[in-house]
Design a protein around this motif. Structure first.
Motif, PDB file in Angstrom:
ATOM      1  N   LYS A   1      96.889  -2.803  39.996  1.00  0.00           N
ATOM      2  CA  LYS A   1      97.152  -1.852  38.909  1.00  0.00           C
ATOM      3  C   LYS A   1      95.862  -1.178  38.438  1.00  0.00           C
ATOM      4  O   LYS A   1      95.867   0.006  38.108  1.00  0.00           O
ATOM      5  N   LYS A   2      94.771  -1.930  38.399  1.00  0.00           N
ATOM      6  CA  LYS A   2      93.491  -1.359  37.973  1.00  0.00           C
ATOM      7  C   LYS A   2      93.063  -0.240  38.925  1.00  0.00           C
ATOM      8  O   LYS A   2      92.594   0.819  38.484  1.00  0.00           O
ATOM      9  N   VAL A   3      93.228  -0.486  40.232  1.00  0.00           N
ATOM     10  CA  VAL A   3      92.851   0.523  41.227  1.00  0.00           C
ATOM     11  C   VAL A   3      93.745   1.752  41.075  1.00  0.00           C
ATOM     12  O   VAL A   3      93.270   2.891  41.054  1.00  0.00           O
ATOM     13  N   ARG A   4      95.054   1.526  40.971  1.00  0.00           N
ATOM     14  CA  ARG A   4      95.998   2.640  40.848  1.00  0.00           C
ATOM     15  C   ARG A   4      95.742   3.451  39.569  1.00  0.00           C
ATOM     16  O   ARG A   4      95.878   4.669  39.568  1.00  0.00           O
ATOM     17  N   LYS A   5      95.370   2.774  38.494  1.00  0.00           N
ATOM     18  CA  LYS A   5      95.085   3.457  37.232  1.00  0.00           C
ATOM     19  C   LYS A   5      93.880   4.379  37.393  1.00  0.00           C
ATOM     20  O   LYS A   5      93.888   5.512  36.903  1.00  0.00           O
ATOM     21  N   GLN A   6      92.848   3.910  38.084  1.00  0.00           N
ATOM     22  CA  GLN A   6      91.670   4.734  38.343  1.00  0.00           C
ATOM     23  C   GLN A   6      92.031   5.939  39.205  1.00  0.00           C
ATOM     24  O   GLN A   6      91.529   7.035  38.992  1.00  0.00           O
ATOM     25  N   LEU A   7      92.921   5.731  40.187  1.00  0.00           N
ATOM     26  CA  LEU A   7      93.342   6.829  41.057  1.00  0.00           C
ATOM     27  C   LEU A   7      94.094   7.895  40.260  1.00  0.00           C
ATOM     28  O   LEU A   7      93.879   9.096  40.454  1.00  0.00           O
ATOM     29  N   LEU A   8      94.989   7.451  39.382  1.00  0.00           N
ATOM     30  CA  LEU A   8      95.756   8.395  38.575  1.00  0.00           C
ATOM     31  C   LEU A   8      94.869   9.169  37.607  1.00  0.00           C
ATOM     32  O   LEU A   8      95.111  10.348  37.343  1.00  0.00           O
ATOM     33  N   ALA A   9      93.862   8.497  37.099  1.00  0.00           N
ATOM     34  CA  ALA A   9      92.953   9.141  36.164  1.00  0.00           C
ATOM     35  C   ALA A   9      92.027  10.126  36.880  1.00  0.00           C
ATOM     36  O   ALA A   9      91.398  10.967  36.244  1.00  0.00           O
ATOM     37  N   GLY A  10      91.964  10.013  38.202  1.00  0.00           N
ATOM     38  CA  GLY A  10      91.089  10.893  38.975  1.00  0.00           C
ATOM     39  C   GLY A  10      89.624  10.516  38.855  1.00  0.00           C
ATOM     40  O   GLY A  10      88.745  11.293  39.214  1.00  0.00           O
ATOM     41  N   SER A  11      89.376   9.323  38.373  1.00  0.00           N
ATOM     42  CA  SER A  11      88.007   8.852  38.185  1.00  0.00           C
ATOM     43  C   SER A  11      87.524   8.148  39.452  1.00  0.00           C
ATOM     44  O   SER A  11      88.171   7.232  39.945  1.00  0.00           O
ATOM     45  N   LYS A  12      86.372   8.590  39.965  1.00  0.00           N
ATOM     46  CA  LYS A  12      85.839   7.991  41.189  1.00  0.00           C
ATOM     47  C   LYS A  12      84.886   6.836  40.901  1.00  0.00           C
ATOM     48  O   LYS A  12      84.585   6.049  41.786  1.00  0.00           O
ATOM     49  N   GLU A  13      84.416   6.755  39.656  1.00  0.00           N
ATOM     50  CA  GLU A  13      83.478   5.686  39.332  1.00  0.00           C
ATOM     51  C   GLU A  13      84.210   4.349  39.297  1.00  0.00           C
ATOM     52  O   GLU A  13      85.362   4.262  38.893  1.00  0.00           O
ATOM     53  N   ASN A  14      83.561   3.337  39.774  1.00  0.00           N
ATOM     54  CA  ASN A  14      84.089   1.966  39.850  1.00  0.00           C
ATOM     55  C   ASN A  14      85.235   1.811  40.849  1.00  0.00           C
ATOM     56  O   ASN A  14      85.741   0.716  41.022  1.00  0.00           O
ATOM     57  N   LEU A  15      85.684   2.875  41.485  1.00  0.00           N
ATOM     58  CA  LEU A  15      86.817   2.783  42.404  1.00  0.00           C
ATOM     59  C   LEU A  15      86.520   1.871  43.595  1.00  0.00           C
ATOM     60  O   LEU A  15      87.323   0.982  43.892  1.00  0.00           O
ATOM     61  N   PRO A  16      85.373   2.032  44.274  1.00  0.00           N
ATOM     62  CA  PRO A  16      85.086   1.120  45.394  1.00  0.00           C
ATOM     63  C   PRO A  16      84.982  -0.343  44.955  1.00  0.00           C
ATOM     64  O   PRO A  16      85.456  -1.240  45.652  1.00  0.00           O
TER      65      PRO A  16
END
Length: 87
Positions: free
Chosen positions: A33-48
């Motif tokens: 869910k944390k990864v998907r939330k970052q994807l939806l927000a369009g935020s690339k930071e912390n994604l990897p």
């Protein structure tokens, strides 16, 4: 309820394992869910870093037999496609 000592012990063991397994499954879902939330927000930071944490948790769960290894591979693959597309 069990009347035999060995059956009572088996019930205690099963309950411990059930609780542990549910905690591990929950941790995997939370990491996803944390990864998907970052994807939806369009935020690339912390994604990897978040994706790496998810992979670690799901691999551990698969290694312990809590989830099937093919299920783990499928979830990792689908999420990796989305993460790579976002980066």
């Amino acid at each position: 309820m069990a009347n035999i000592k060995s059956a009572e012990k088996r019930n205690r063991q099963n309950e411990k394992r059930r609780k542990r397994n549910s905690q591990v499954k929950s941790a995997v879902r939370t990491a996803e869910k944390k990864v998907r939330k970052q994807l939806l927000a369009g935020s690339k930071e912390n994604l990897p870093a978040l994706f790496k944490e998810f992979v670690k948790k799901i691999d551990t769960a698969a290694r312990k037999g809590i989830i099937h290894w093919k299920t783990a591979a499928r979830k990792k693959s689908r999420l990796a496609k989305k993460v790579n597309a976002a980066l």
